[in-house]
Write a protein that holds these residues in place. Structure first.
Motif, mmCIF file in Angstrom:
data_model
loop_
_atom_site.group_PDB
_atom_site.id
_atom_site.type_symbol
_atom_site.label_atom_id
_atom_site.label_comp_id
_atom_site.label_asym_id
_atom_site.label_seq_id
_atom_site.Cartn_x
_atom_site.Cartn_y
_atom_site.Cartn_z
ATOM 1 N N GLY A 58 1.474 -6.983 -1.932
ATOM 2 C CA GLY A 58 2.494 -6.152 -2.558
ATOM 3 C C GLY A 58 1.975 -4.814 -3.034
ATOM 4 O O GLY A 58 2.730 -4.021 -3.584
ATOM 5 N N VAL A 59 0.681 -4.542 -2.833
ATOM 6 C CA VAL A 59 0.077 -3.282 -3.270
ATOM 7 C C VAL A 59 0.226 -2.253 -2.160
ATOM 8 O O VAL A 59 -0.141 -2.520 -1.011
ATOM 9 C CB VAL A 59 -1.408 -3.486 -3.621
ATOM 10 C CG1 VAL A 59 -2.084 -2.145 -3.902
ATOM 11 C CG2 VAL A 59 -1.542 -4.404 -4.825
ATOM 12 N N ALA A 60 0.764 -1.080 -2.473
ATOM 13 C CA ALA A 60 1.023 -0.097 -1.424
ATOM 14 C C ALA A 60 0.841 1.344 -1.894
ATOM 15 O O ALA A 60 1.215 2.265 -1.183
ATOM 16 C CB ALA A 60 2.441 -0.272 -0.883
ATOM 17 N N SER A 61 0.249 1.575 -3.039
ATOM 18 C CA SER A 61 0.100 2.938 -3.547
ATOM 19 C C SER A 61 -1.140 3.608 -2.970
ATOM 20 O O SER A 61 -2.048 2.947 -2.452
ATOM 21 C CB SER A 61 -0.005 2.928 -5.070
ATOM 22 O OG SER A 61 -1.223 2.310 -5.474
ATOM 23 N N ARG A 62 -1.201 4.933 -3.076
ATOM 24 C CA ARG A 62 -2.369 5.669 -2.605
ATOM 25 C C ARG A 62 -3.625 5.221 -3.332
ATOM 26 O O ARG A 62 -4.703 5.143 -2.731
ATOM 27 C CB ARG A 62 -2.179 7.180 -2.815
ATOM 28 C CG ARG A 62 -1.123 7.806 -1.954
ATOM 29 C CD ARG A 62 -0.970 9.305 -2.231
ATOM 30 N NE ARG A 62 -2.103 10.086 -1.739
ATOM 31 C CZ ARG A 62 -2.136 11.410 -1.706
ATOM 32 N NH1 ARG A 62 -1.082 12.117 -2.144
ATOM 33 N NH2 ARG A 62 -3.190 12.055 -1.241
ATOM 34 N N TRP A 84 15.261 -4.559 -4.977
ATOM 35 C CA TRP A 84 15.483 -5.851 -5.625
ATOM 36 C C TRP A 84 16.123 -6.781 -4.620
ATOM 37 O O TRP A 84 17.238 -6.556 -4.178
ATOM 38 C CB TRP A 84 16.373 -5.684 -6.849
ATOM 39 C CG TRP A 84 16.533 -6.938 -7.655
ATOM 40 C CD1 TRP A 84 15.543 -7.756 -8.102
ATOM 41 C CD2 TRP A 84 17.769 -7.504 -8.120
ATOM 42 N NE1 TRP A 84 16.069 -8.802 -8.827
ATOM 43 C CE2 TRP A 84 17.433 -8.679 -8.843
ATOM 44 C CE3 TRP A 84 19.109 -7.146 -7.989
ATOM 45 C CZ2 TRP A 84 18.404 -9.485 -9.431
ATOM 46 C CZ3 TRP A 84 20.067 -7.945 -8.576
ATOM 47 C CH2 TRP A 84 19.710 -9.103 -9.297
ATOM 48 N N ASP A 85 15.369 -7.781 -4.254
ATOM 49 C CA ASP A 85 15.857 -8.746 -3.249
ATOM 50 C C ASP A 85 16.264 -10.022 -3.972
ATOM 51 O O ASP A 85 15.431 -10.866 -4.269
ATOM 52 C CB ASP A 85 14.755 -9.015 -2.223
ATOM 53 C CG ASP A 85 15.232 -9.924 -1.109
ATOM 54 O OD1 ASP A 85 16.455 -10.076 -0.964
ATOM 55 O OD2 ASP A 85 14.385 -10.487 -0.391
ATOM 56 N N ARG A 128 9.838 0.348 14.230
ATOM 57 C CA ARG A 128 8.382 0.499 14.198
ATOM 58 C C ARG A 128 7.808 -0.104 12.909
ATOM 59 O O ARG A 128 6.714 -0.674 12.926
ATOM 60 C CB ARG A 128 8.008 1.973 14.314
ATOM 61 C CG ARG A 128 6.521 2.198 14.477
ATOM 62 C CD ARG A 128 6.235 3.606 15.000
ATOM 63 N NE ARG A 128 6.546 3.721 16.421
ATOM 64 C CZ ARG A 128 7.370 4.638 16.930
ATOM 65 N NH1 ARG A 128 7.999 5.493 16.139
ATOM 66 N NH2 ARG A 128 7.592 4.683 18.220
ATOM 67 N N ALA A 129 8.534 0.002 11.814
ATOM 68 C CA ALA A 129 8.062 -0.583 10.557
ATOM 69 C C ALA A 129 7.895 -2.087 10.693
ATOM 70 O O ALA A 129 6.908 -2.666 10.228
ATOM 71 C CB ALA A 129 9.029 -0.255 9.422
ATOM 72 N N SER A 169 9.775 -8.026 -1.242
ATOM 73 C CA SER A 169 11.206 -7.910 -1.551
ATOM 74 C C SER A 169 12.017 -7.502 -0.331
ATOM 75 O O SER A 169 12.959 -6.713 -0.426
ATOM 76 C CB SER A 169 11.434 -6.908 -2.692
ATOM 77 O OG SER A 169 10.779 -7.344 -3.867
ATOM 78 N N GLY A 170 11.624 -8.032 0.826
ATOM 79 C CA GLY A 170 12.343 -7.729 2.044
ATOM 80 C C GLY A 170 12.035 -6.372 2.630
ATOM 81 O O GLY A 170 12.646 -5.971 3.634
#
Length: 343
Positions: free
Chosen positions: A132-136, A335-336, A298-299, A314-315
């Motif tokens: 779930g980590v996706a920050s720079r 919010w899923d 592509r995602a 969260s989808g």
């Protein structure tokens, strides 16, 4: 159900909760770094599996059974990999780190029926919390390997959900991968693209002060034709560079996302890697490239990359989550709610 307060596998964790100094356990039977160091050279031995003190670590017996299933080729293999992957996802890596020296020989054995499964899970414990980590700041965050058998990495990584020092688990797994880098590197040239992707993912966790891994990744990229594998090689190069700064690689990644002859998946991976390695504002042409190539199709396709798969939540596909967190951090988390009713 076992009670953690009386379960002997949580003896060290209970002591730490009660205020014990983690340094008092360093190098002993409850230090997963010391245990892994002791078993690495003999991981091919069938008897060694039972010689490991699995019971000293939370969920150790579950990890041992998962390794046994994979080694013998018994079904259900999916259950075994789910157990090991689940320990990492649930922030309980110590026992999974014990499994790494056993998984590497399976992954590098071209005749092993579960080599792909073993390779796919072996590097999970070598990464601190990353689901779930996706920050720079955090997507490719890797610290240089901490000194072995000390408590120095305890504060840097904090504790796992069980109370076990998270840094010890990460250090143990990384040391195991690093020691076997020479046998993992040839997997970058495997005929199976999934093996090549997972090999890059594993090698990105190895200590690489002399740039051996980074060089191998760049060498493979020069002959790689699969767009998703090219993306994996670029993300792996960025991840290892996060641990061992190398300005030429940062510039190289910048050239890759600007290269109009490069595959869109690779340009997106290079852009994400570049963003993680710099503090510079995202230039307009990078934003335009991302807007052009980051389609929904592509995602979802790029979720085949373990970095993106782990980043999602969260989808939201991992690529979409990375773009939102890196370029639009002001946007709220999706919010899923599975119980929500459409009106």
């Amino acid at each position: 159900m076992r009670d953690w307060r009386t379960d002997p596998t949580f003896a060290m964790c209970r002591a730490l909760v009660d205020g014990a100094d983690p340094a008092s356990f360093a190098g002993g039977a409850f230090d997963v770094r010391a245990v892994v160091a002791g078993i690495r050279s003999g991981a091919h031995s069938g008897l060694l599996l039972d010689a490991v003190p699995w019971g000293n670590f939370p969920h150790g017996q579950d990890a041992r059974e998962a390794v046994r299933l994979l080694r013998t080729g018994e079904d259900p293999t999916r259950h075994a990999t789910d157990v090991l992957g689940g320990l990492c996802a649930n922030d309980s890596r110590a026992a999974a780190a014990l499994a790494v020296p056993f998984l590497i020989p399976m992954a590098t054995d071209v005749h092993h029926s579960h080599r792909g499964a073993a390779l796919g899970v072996l590097s999970g414990p070598a990464r601190a919390r990353h689901f779930g980590v996706a920050s720079r700041d955090e997507l490719l965050l890797h610290r240089t390997a901490p000194r072995r058998h000390t408590a120095d990495d305890y504060d840097d990584y904090g504790v796992e959900v069980t109370g076990y020092p998270a840094g010890w688990s990460v250090a143990a797994a990384r040391a195991a991968v690093t020691a076997e880098t020479p046998v993992l590197l040839p997997l970058l040239n495997d005929s199976d693209p999934t093996i090549r992707i997972d090999a890059a993912y594993a090698l990105a966790t190895a200590a690489d002060p002399d740039h051996t891994v980074r060089t191998a990744l760049a060498t493979r990229l020069a002959t790689e034709h699969d767009a998703i594998v090219r993306a994996a090689l670029l993300l792996a190069a960025a991840e290892t560079t996060r641990a061992y700064a190398h300005p030429p690689t940062v510039r190289w990644l910048g050239q890759r996302w600007q290269d109009r002859t490069e595959a869109p998946e690779a340009r997106l991976a290079a852009a994400i890697g570049w963003l993680c390695l710099t503090d510079e504002p995202a230039p307009e042409d990078l934003r335009q490239a991302i807007d052009t190539f980051a389609t929904d199709e592509r995602a979802h396709a790029m979720d085949a990359l373990p970095w993106m798969n782990a980043a999602g939540g969260s989808g939201e596909p991992g690529l979409r989550r990375c773009i939102r967190c890196m370029l639009h951090p002001e946007e709220p988390e999706p919010w899923d709610d599975p119980w929500a009713v459409s009106l």
